[in-house]
Design an enzyme around this catalytic site. Sequence first.
Site, PDB file in Angstrom:
ATOM      1  N   LYS A   6       0.901  -1.080   0.083  1.00  0.00           N
ATOM      2  CA  LYS A   6       0.016  -0.027   0.113  1.00  0.00           C
ATOM      3  C   LYS A   6       0.916   1.486  -0.058  1.00  0.00           C
ATOM      4  O   LYS A   6       1.744   1.791   0.950  1.00  0.00           O
ATOM      5  CB  LYS A   6      -0.823  -0.016   1.213  1.00  0.00           C
ATOM      6  N   GLY A  30       6.523   5.183   8.475  1.00  0.00           N
ATOM      7  CA  GLY A  30       5.676   6.166   8.576  1.00  0.00           C
ATOM      8  C   GLY A  30       5.858   6.893   9.840  1.00  0.00           C
ATOM      9  O   GLY A  30       6.856   6.659  10.440  1.00  0.00           O
ATOM     10  N   THR A  60       1.087   6.802  13.836  1.00  0.00           N
ATOM     11  CA  THR A  60       0.596   5.843  12.924  1.00  0.00           C
ATOM     12  C   THR A  60       1.271   4.270  13.591  1.00  0.00           C
ATOM     13  O   THR A  60       0.673   3.559  13.716  1.00  0.00           O
ATOM     14  CB  THR A  60       0.747   6.073  11.518  1.00  0.00           C
ATOM     15  N   GLU A  64       9.445   1.292  11.043  1.00  0.00           N
ATOM     16  CA  GLU A  64      10.434   2.423  10.612  1.00  0.00           C
ATOM     17  C   GLU A  64       9.886   3.721  10.845  1.00  0.00           C
ATOM     18  O   GLU A  64       9.051   3.986   9.937  1.00  0.00           O
ATOM     19  CB  GLU A  64      10.963   2.108   9.177  1.00  0.00           C
ATOM     20  N   CYS A  87      13.412  10.975   6.851  1.00  0.00           N
ATOM     21  CA  CYS A  87      13.357  10.634   8.060  1.00  0.00           C
ATOM     22  C   CYS A  87      14.753  10.717   8.719  1.00  0.00           C
ATOM     23  O   CYS A  87      14.952  11.028   9.879  1.00  0.00           O
ATOM     24  CB  CYS A  87      12.816   9.185   8.394  1.00  0.00           C
ATOM     25  N   GLU A 108       9.403  16.050  15.762  1.00  0.00           N
ATOM     26  CA  GLU A 108       9.553  16.171  14.289  1.00  0.00           C
ATOM     27  C   GLU A 108       8.714  17.210  13.615  1.00  0.00           C
ATOM     28  O   GLU A 108       7.302  17.112  13.715  1.00  0.00           O
ATOM     29  CB  GLU A 108       9.288  14.533  14.002  1.00  0.00           C
TER      30      GLU A 108
HETATM   31  P1  NAD Z   1       1.807   8.227   7.931  1.00  0.00           P
HETATM   32  O1  NAD Z   1       2.199   7.542   9.215  1.00  0.00           O
HETATM   33  O2  NAD Z   1       0.861   9.329   7.900  1.00  0.00           O
HETATM   34  O3  NAD Z   1       1.585   7.330   6.731  1.00  0.00           O
HETATM   35  C1  NAD Z   1       2.416   6.451   6.286  1.00  0.00           C
HETATM   36  C2  NAD Z   1       1.763   5.146   5.652  1.00  0.00           C
HETATM   37  O4  NAD Z   1       0.584   4.593   6.613  1.00  0.00           O
HETATM   38  C3  NAD Z   1       0.587   5.687   4.537  1.00  0.00           C
HETATM   39  O5  NAD Z   1       0.662   4.789   3.474  1.00  0.00           O
HETATM   40  C4  NAD Z   1      -0.738   5.736   5.277  1.00  0.00           C
HETATM   41  O6  NAD Z   1      -1.632   5.671   4.273  1.00  0.00           O
HETATM   42  C5  NAD Z   1      -0.577   4.804   6.134  1.00  0.00           C
HETATM   43  N1  NAD Z   1      -1.455   4.480   7.329  1.00  0.00           N
HETATM   44  C6  NAD Z   1      -1.929   5.504   7.784  1.00  0.00           C
HETATM   45  N2  NAD Z   1      -2.896   5.269   8.947  1.00  0.00           N
HETATM   46  C7  NAD Z   1      -2.707   3.926   8.888  1.00  0.00           C
HETATM   47  C8  NAD Z   1      -3.196   2.895   9.622  1.00  0.00           C
HETATM   48  N3  NAD Z   1      -4.274   3.210  10.697  1.00  0.00           N
HETATM   49  N4  NAD Z   1      -3.050   1.721   9.666  1.00  0.00           N
HETATM   50  C9  NAD Z   1      -2.136   1.037   8.600  1.00  0.00           C
HETATM   51  N5  NAD Z   1      -1.483   2.381   7.702  1.00  0.00           N
HETATM   52  C10 NAD Z   1      -1.702   3.494   7.829  1.00  0.00           C
HETATM   53  O7  NAD Z   1       3.254   8.807   7.376  1.00  0.00           O
HETATM   54  P2  NAD Z   1       3.741   9.793   6.387  1.00  0.00           P
HETATM   55  O8  NAD Z   1       3.122  11.182   6.610  1.00  0.00           O
HETATM   56  O9  NAD Z   1       3.067   9.329   5.200  1.00  0.00           O
HETATM   57  O10 NAD Z   1       5.136   9.821   6.361  1.00  0.00           O
HETATM   58  C11 NAD Z   1       6.002  10.547   7.300  1.00  0.00           C
HETATM   59  C12 NAD Z   1       6.626   9.959   8.339  1.00  0.00           C
HETATM   60  O11 NAD Z   1       7.397   8.824   8.068  1.00  0.00           O
HETATM   61  C13 NAD Z   1       7.639  10.898   9.036  1.00  0.00           C
HETATM   62  O12 NAD Z   1       7.329  10.683  10.456  1.00  0.00           O
HETATM   63  C14 NAD Z   1       8.958  10.052   8.645  1.00  0.00           C
HETATM   64  O13 NAD Z   1       9.871  10.350   9.827  1.00  0.00           O
HETATM   65  C15 NAD Z   1       8.558   8.581   8.593  1.00  0.00           C
HETATM   66  N6  NAD Z   1       9.408   8.025   7.967  1.00  0.00           N
HETATM   67  C16 NAD Z   1      10.179   7.114   8.664  1.00  0.00           C
HETATM   68  C17 NAD Z   1      11.199   6.365   7.677  1.00  0.00           C
HETATM   69  C18 NAD Z   1      12.122   5.560   8.384  1.00  0.00           C
HETATM   70  O14 NAD Z   1      12.724   4.766   7.677  1.00  0.00           O
HETATM   71  N7  NAD Z   1      12.130   5.461   9.753  1.00  0.00           N
HETATM   72  C19 NAD Z   1      11.498   6.723   6.305  1.00  0.00           C
HETATM   73  C20 NAD Z   1      10.450   7.537   5.802  1.00  0.00           C
HETATM   74  C21 NAD Z   1       9.597   8.350   6.416  1.00  0.00           C
END
Ligand code: NAD
Length: 459
Positions: free
Chosen positions: A168, A221, A225, A243, A277, A364
């Site tokens: 997804k 993400g 979440t 992650e 990130c 963040e």
């Molecule tokens: P997000 O948590 O809003 O969304 C991430 C994904 O999760 C999306 O595909 C979203 O649709 C899905 N999602 C949302 N709610 C969900 C649920 N209840 N169940 C399952 N899936 C769900 O994050 P974002 O705004 O898309 O991305 C930014 C974040 O990601 C920042 O906090 C960043 O630090 C983090 N990030 C971490 C890494 C890492 O490797 N540690 C890498 C890139 C980004």
Amino acid sequence: MIQVKNLVGGQFFSTEEVFDDISPINNTVIASVPRTKSVQSAVSAAEIAFEEWSKLSIEERCDWLDKIADGLEARIEEIAKLEALDTGKPIDVALNVDSKRSVNNFRFFAGFGRDLKNETFEMDDATNYVVRKPVGIVGLISPWNLPLYLLTWKIAPALLMGNVVIAKPSELTPLTAHLLGKICVEIGLPNGVLNIVNGYGPEIGQKIVEHPKIKAISFTGGTATGKQVAATAAPLFKKLSLELGGKNASIVLDDADLEIAVPGVLRASFLNSGQICLCGSRILVHSSLYESFLSRYLEELERFEIGPVISNQHREKILSYIELAKSEGGSIIFGGNVIEKAGAWIEPTVITDLSHKSRTATEEIFGPVVTIHSFDSDEEAIEMANSTEYGLAGSVWSRERGRTVAERIESGMVWVNTWLHRDLRVPFGGIKDSGVGREGGMWSIGFFSEAVNICVMED
Ligand code: NAD
């Protein structure tokens, strides 16, 4: 207008309800995206595909990974264009960071799979050997900042180890996953091995995490979440890799070489508009270098090209942090304002005079905003670096003491005199609120397989 479709069992389809994908460059609608609410058809297709896919030899699956890499490589410019359109990042970043790494994720795991060694443990009277079985159907959920890069980082090792995938992409950036689906169909990847479903996280994302037949969840993400994902998956005893977010420090010690530290720290601040990130959003500089570092940093920042941030909504969040910084006593010494043109544009922003314990300096923001702080000793720098709930990454800039300080930073990854220099064999992941588990090389192999030990007594 692009019509993004789901890929399930080798067939593309949309849903009755769709939503718009908006480019942050100028707020135009660029695609319609299925609003999927059920994962059942993807699970059924994956179950059928698993029968054959899991029986292939690892060499056969490595060949498939190479074929996917070839397919992506042939469309590398197209991937970059789509990624730039969807995320707003400059085209050279989309090409050199996103597209190339997406190809390389498949290439790397194909090579890694061919080199996997037998794991045996001899005893005086018996031999143990490890059989790595696939976990089954795995759910892979990724964010918008590096869309295809992060999704393929999960898909490649998952397929390598004989799993079938339900992926997804972020609802904000579905274009390149759609292209990957088309490429996989074109090259004849067996139906149902890779399924891609689109939609909102709390709807289809949540359904993926909840489904009892999906045996592992790899999620990248935000931390909030991630908490929700963990709460849903843990009672179902799923394998879980998280992650999550970061608030990484770039530490410039008193013996740093500013020739490399200034451009390095600047790149860590603002690459991808600070939406990686691993970005270093807290800059800690030894007091003896503070003024010279700052003037060179600001001078180089004038020439640094950044795109918009991902959406107007995200820009609002970033602006609210700039307001918070002011209320916490911060001085905005660069940027701080919206760029007045259509799209989610905002100036790169540099803030000083804040406590390193302030909310602005510890939460963040995930945008082109950095705080700069000065320190007087290595001890103080380490204490400042470790004073957040996050523990993802960091960098140390020093001629002599980089390793000593790096080893005391509470983070999963620390670079010395460089940043984002990646070897795909090494462990990637965070500690504290930045996540659970590691990806990369053997760590991905471990996550995407069930290691079964067979102990054979000798005659
Ligand atoms: P997000 O948590 O809003 O969304 C991430 C994904 O999760 C999306 O595909 C979203 O649709 C899905 N999602 C949302 N709610 C969900 C649920 N209840 N169940 C399952 N899936 C769900 O994050 P974002 O705004 O898309 O991305 C930014 C974040 O990601 C920042 O906090 C960043 O630090 C983090 N990030 C971490 C890494 C890492 O490797 N540690 C890498 C890139 C980004």
